[in-house]
Motif scaffolding. Structure first.
Motif, short mmCIF file in Angstrom:
data_model
loop_
_atom_site.label_atom_id
_atom_site.label_comp_id
_atom_site.label_asym_id
_atom_site.label_seq_id
_atom_site.Cartn_x
_atom_site.Cartn_y
_atom_site.Cartn_z
N ASP A 192 0.83 -1.20 0.00
CA ASP A 192 0.00 0.00 0.00
C ASP A 192 0.87 1.25 0.00
O ASP A 192 0.94 1.97 0.99
N ILE A 193 1.57 1.49 -1.10
CA ILE A 193 2.38 2.70 -1.17
C ILE A 193 2.04 3.53 -2.40
O ILE A 193 1.56 2.99 -3.41
N ALA A 194 2.28 4.83 -2.27
CA ALA A 194 2.21 5.71 -3.44
C ALA A 194 3.66 5.98 -3.82
O ALA A 194 4.35 6.72 -3.12
N TYR A 195 4.12 5.32 -4.88
CA TYR A 195 5.53 5.47 -5.27
C TYR A 195 5.67 6.67 -6.20
O TYR A 195 5.25 6.61 -7.37
N LEU A 196 6.27 7.73 -5.67
CA LEU A 196 6.40 8.98 -6.45
C LEU A 196 7.87 9.37 -6.57
O LEU A 196 8.25 10.52 -6.44
N ASP A 197 8.71 8.36 -6.84
CA ASP A 197 10.15 8.62 -6.99
C ASP A 197 10.72 7.95 -8.24
O ASP A 197 11.85 7.47 -8.24
N SER A 198 9.94 7.94 -9.30
CA SER A 198 10.40 7.29 -10.53
C SER A 198 11.52 8.06 -11.21
O SER A 198 12.25 7.49 -12.02
N GLY A 199 11.67 9.32 -10.87
CA GLY A 199 12.81 10.09 -11.40
C GLY A 199 14.13 9.54 -10.87
O GLY A 199 15.17 9.69 -11.52
N ALA A 200 14.09 8.92 -9.70
CA ALA A 200 15.30 8.29 -9.14
C ALA A 200 15.47 6.91 -9.75
O ALA A 200 16.53 6.57 -10.27
N THR A 201 14.45 6.10 -9.67
CA THR A 201 14.42 4.84 -10.40
C THR A 201 12.98 4.40 -10.54
O THR A 201 12.17 4.63 -9.64
N SER A 202 12.66 3.75 -11.67
CA SER A 202 11.29 3.28 -11.87
C SER A 202 11.13 1.91 -11.25
O SER A 202 12.10 1.20 -10.99
N GLN A 203 9.89 1.51 -11.05
CA GLN A 203 9.61 0.12 -10.68
C GLN A 203 9.63 -0.75 -11.94
O GLN A 203 9.64 -0.25 -13.06
N LYS A 204 9.70 -2.08 -11.73
CA LYS A 204 9.87 -3.00 -12.85
C LYS A 204 8.62 -3.88 -13.02
O LYS A 204 8.17 -4.49 -12.05
N ASP A 228 6.56 9.67 4.18
CA ASP A 228 6.82 8.24 4.35
C ASP A 228 5.83 7.61 5.31
O ASP A 228 5.39 6.48 5.13
N ARG A 229 5.46 8.35 6.35
CA ARG A 229 4.48 7.82 7.31
C ARG A 229 3.12 7.61 6.68
O ARG A 229 2.31 6.86 7.18
N HIS A 230 2.88 8.33 5.59
CA HIS A 230 1.62 8.18 4.86
C HIS A 230 1.76 7.17 3.72
O HIS A 230 0.87 7.06 2.89
N GLY A 231 2.90 6.49 3.67
CA GLY A 231 3.12 5.54 2.58
C GLY A 231 3.40 6.21 1.25
O GLY A 231 3.22 5.62 0.18
N VAL A 232 3.83 7.47 1.32
CA VAL A 232 4.10 8.23 0.09
C VAL A 232 5.61 8.38 -0.07
O VAL A 232 6.27 8.95 0.80
N CYS A 233 6.16 7.82 -1.16
CA CYS A 233 7.61 7.83 -1.38
C CYS A 233 7.98 9.01 -2.27
O CYS A 233 7.69 8.99 -3.48
N ILE A 234 8.58 10.03 -1.69
CA ILE A 234 9.09 11.15 -2.50
C ILE A 234 10.55 11.36 -2.20
O ILE A 234 11.08 10.84 -1.22
N ARG A 235 11.20 12.13 -3.03
CA ARG A 235 12.61 12.40 -2.89
C ARG A 235 12.81 13.76 -2.21
O ARG A 235 12.07 14.69 -2.49
N ALA A 236 13.83 13.84 -1.36
CA ALA A 236 14.20 15.14 -0.78
C ALA A 236 15.69 15.29 -0.88
O ALA A 236 16.43 14.35 -0.64
N GLY A 237 16.16 16.47 -1.24
CA GLY A 237 17.60 16.68 -1.28
C GLY A 237 17.97 17.55 -2.45
O GLY A 237 17.16 18.31 -2.96
N ARG A 247 -4.17 9.39 -10.03
CA ARG A 247 -4.52 10.60 -9.28
C ARG A 247 -4.66 10.32 -7.78
O ARG A 247 -4.46 11.21 -6.96
N GLU A 248 -5.02 9.08 -7.45
CA GLU A 248 -5.14 8.73 -6.02
C GLU A 248 -3.79 8.89 -5.32
O GLU A 248 -3.73 9.29 -4.16
N ASP A 249 -2.70 8.56 -6.02
CA ASP A 249 -1.37 8.73 -5.42
C ASP A 249 -1.13 10.20 -5.08
O ASP A 249 -0.52 10.53 -4.06
N ILE A 250 -1.58 11.07 -5.97
CA ILE A 250 -1.38 12.51 -5.75
C ILE A 250 -2.26 12.99 -4.60
O ILE A 250 -1.85 13.83 -3.79
N ASP A 251 -3.48 12.44 -4.50
CA ASP A 251 -4.35 12.80 -3.37
C ASP A 251 -3.69 12.40 -2.04
O ASP A 251 -3.78 13.12 -1.05
N ARG A 252 -3.02 11.24 -2.06
CA ARG A 252 -2.31 10.82 -0.83
C ARG A 252 -1.15 11.77 -0.52
O ARG A 252 -0.90 12.08 0.64
#
Lengths: 404, 130
Positions: A18-30, A349-358, A385-390
């Motif tokens: 149950d994650i919103a993966y929003l870090d594909s700029g770092a690496t995509s999922q397969k 991260d506590r909301h299951g939302v993976c973003i990049r910081a730095g 869009r649900e990922d963005i709502d999260r």
């Protein structure tokens, strides 16, 4: 506008959680198809390529070279001008070493931009320091774009040997007009290298149409595995270049003191190649072609527009980069008033939302836009869009903790 | 209450103690966290072998800024030669929150800078195996 959903999330095993993966700029999922292709290569066809005369080696060579042919076609390049590297960074270093050290000398200039990833900065710094050339930067405007007028004025000074720029910024999302840049650079006698690491995964790219003399990208951001990148080059330039690394597979004949070089692309592929990775990347581009790159781009644009709209509702959020989705790709960098990007990412991260910081490996750009770091959400085909709502819900939480 | 962003952490982040610059000063150091690009510097005035006064400056996340602010209150008055012997655990105990491995350098940047200023040692404070 109705959401444009591709409904492919179930193809990606990691996203079963149950994650919103929003870090594909770092690496995509397969997708499963990539994992299955690599697994079946090792289980059924593993042998070294180009050498063995037995059936298994022929199978491996056909899979490897077949992947190269499909990857070349996907990107609009010729098969023998499509060189496998370890990643985009190695592809750029290949050019800096094998072309740069022959053609850039004291008093010459290499022109890059303030929005480059470190991978398209540091190899040129090293080259320029070594040969006594000058590294210059095109500035990034307030709205996150480059100025062609500034490009013209630097080129007019007549010392630029190479223009190296990113196709899509990994921080600002800016989609650069690479074909126009290439036309102007060529008119001034300079070659052009385009870093397509963020472009090939999300746009229909034809490397010939970009006008680039060298075009570098990486597999792992394009749904493929890590450990494989691609360099496309212009034939007459690649043929005239010296090899990058020496070793097996790149030679024609080796004598005690000297060697001759293998034909393209093998001249630039010393040592055993990333065979399983090429097979995996071949499966990745098959998967992307199955969706259609026009659809991938349309989806990326939809998610990006939705993200920009949702973030615009939050007056304590500032977005960096172009706001026009026609002029940008799917990476949105932002700041939250009073909160450092690391703290934003921690709470997301506590909301299951993976973003990049730095600093996103773009420290000169950070200085140019006047920050130390940003938070960044970046997208691919599995996002909705649900990922963005999260994300927005998580940012409300950030604001609750850090807002004054 | 939030497990990490407790009230006193946010208080020190939003209104850091002993932040700014000190001129003249006897000791100074400047360093950064390569992971995020955050920067922290310190100016120290020494009297009678002790840290008589100090000011931190720079930018960083809540953890790094709060750690610097909370530590500064302990550091003023401390014999200079004791500063180099302070451990990572000293910082973690002062913070009183559970610091995950990904945030350790945020918490330790201030100690790294203080040790640099007082001993010239530019290495990261070692974290005891748990």
């Amino acid at each position: 506008m109705a959401p444009l959903a591709l409904n492919v999330r179930a193809d990606f095993p990691v996203l079963a959680g149950d994650i919103a993966y929003l870090d594909s700029g770092a690496t995509s999922q397969k997708p499963e198809a990539v994992l299955a292709a690599m697994d079946s290569y090792y289980r059924e066809s593993n042998a070294n390529v180009h050498r063995g005369v037995y059936g298994l080696a022929r199978d491996a060579t056909e899979l490897f070279e077949g992947a190269r042919a499909r990857i070349a076609e996907f990107a609009g390049g010729d098969t023998d001008l499509t060189i496998f590297t370890r990643n985009a960074t190695e592809a750029i270093n290949l050019v800096a070493y094998a072309w740069g050290r022959e053609h850039v000398g004291a008093g010459d200039e290499v022109l890059i931009t303030e929005m480059e990833h470190h991978s398209n900065i540091v190899p040129w710094q090293m080259l320029c320091q070594e040969v006594g050339a000058k590294l210059r930067y095109l500035s990034v405007s307030e709205d996150g774009t480059l100025s062609l007028d500034e490009l013209d004025s630097v080129l007019a000074e007549g010392r630029v040997k190479l223009v190296a720029l990113t196709h899509v910024s990994n921080v600002l999302g800016t989609l650069n007009p690479v074909a126009e840049v290439a036309a102007r650079a060529h008119a001034a006698g300079a070659l052009v290298l385009v870093d397509g690491a963020q472009a090939v995964p999300q746009l229909p790219v034809d490397v010939v149409e970009t006008g680039a003399d060298f075009y570098a990208w990486t597999g792992h951001k394009a749904l493929g595995p890590t450990g494989i990148g691609v360099l496309h080059g212009r034939r007459e330039i690649l043929e005239a270049m010296r090899p990058f690394m020496g070793g097996g597979d790149m030679i024609g004949r080796v004598d005690f003191d000297t060697s001759t070089w293998n034909e393209l692309p093998f001249k630039f592929e010393a040592g055993t190649s990333p065979i399983a990775e090429a097979v995996g990347l071949g499966a990745a581009i098959d998967y992307l072609r199955g969706i259609g790159m026009d659809n991938v781009r349309a989806h990326e644009r939809d998610i990006t527009a939705y993200t920009l709209d949702r973030l615009a509702e939050l007056d304590w959020v500032k977005v960096f980069g172009p706001l026009d989705v026609e002029r940008r790709g799917g990476a949105v960098s932002f700041a939250v008033e009073g909160a450092h990007p690391h703290d934003i990412a921690e709470i997301c991260d506590r909301h299951g939302v993976c973003i990049r910081a730095g600093h996103h490996c773009a420290q000169p750009l950070m200085r140019a836009i006047g920050v130390n770091a940003t938070a960044r959400a970046s997208f691919h085909v599995y996002n909705s869009r649900e990922d963005i709502d999260r994300l927005v819900a998580a940012l409300e939480d950030v604001h609750a903790i850090f807002g004054s | 209450m939030d497990e990490l962003y407790r009230d006193y952490i946010l208080d020190h982040y939003k209104e850091p103690r002993n932040f700014g610059e000190l001129d003249p000063h006897d000791l100074e150091w400047h360093d950064h966290n390569p992971l995020c690009g955050d920067e922290l510097g310190v100016h120290i005035v020494v009297a009678d072998g002790k840290v008589a006064d100090l000011r931190f400056h720079g930018t960083g996340c809540a953890i790094s800024q709060a750690a610097a602010s909370i530590a500064s209150e302990e550091l003023i008055g401390m014999p200079v030669e004791e500063v180099g012997g302070l451990s990572a655990d000293w910082v973690f105990e002062l913070l009183g929150i559970d610091i995950s491995p990904t945030r350790r350098k945020c918490a330790l940047l201030n100690l790294k800078v203080m040790r640099g200023a007082t001993t010239g040692d530019a290495s990261w404070p070692e974290v005891a195996a748990s």
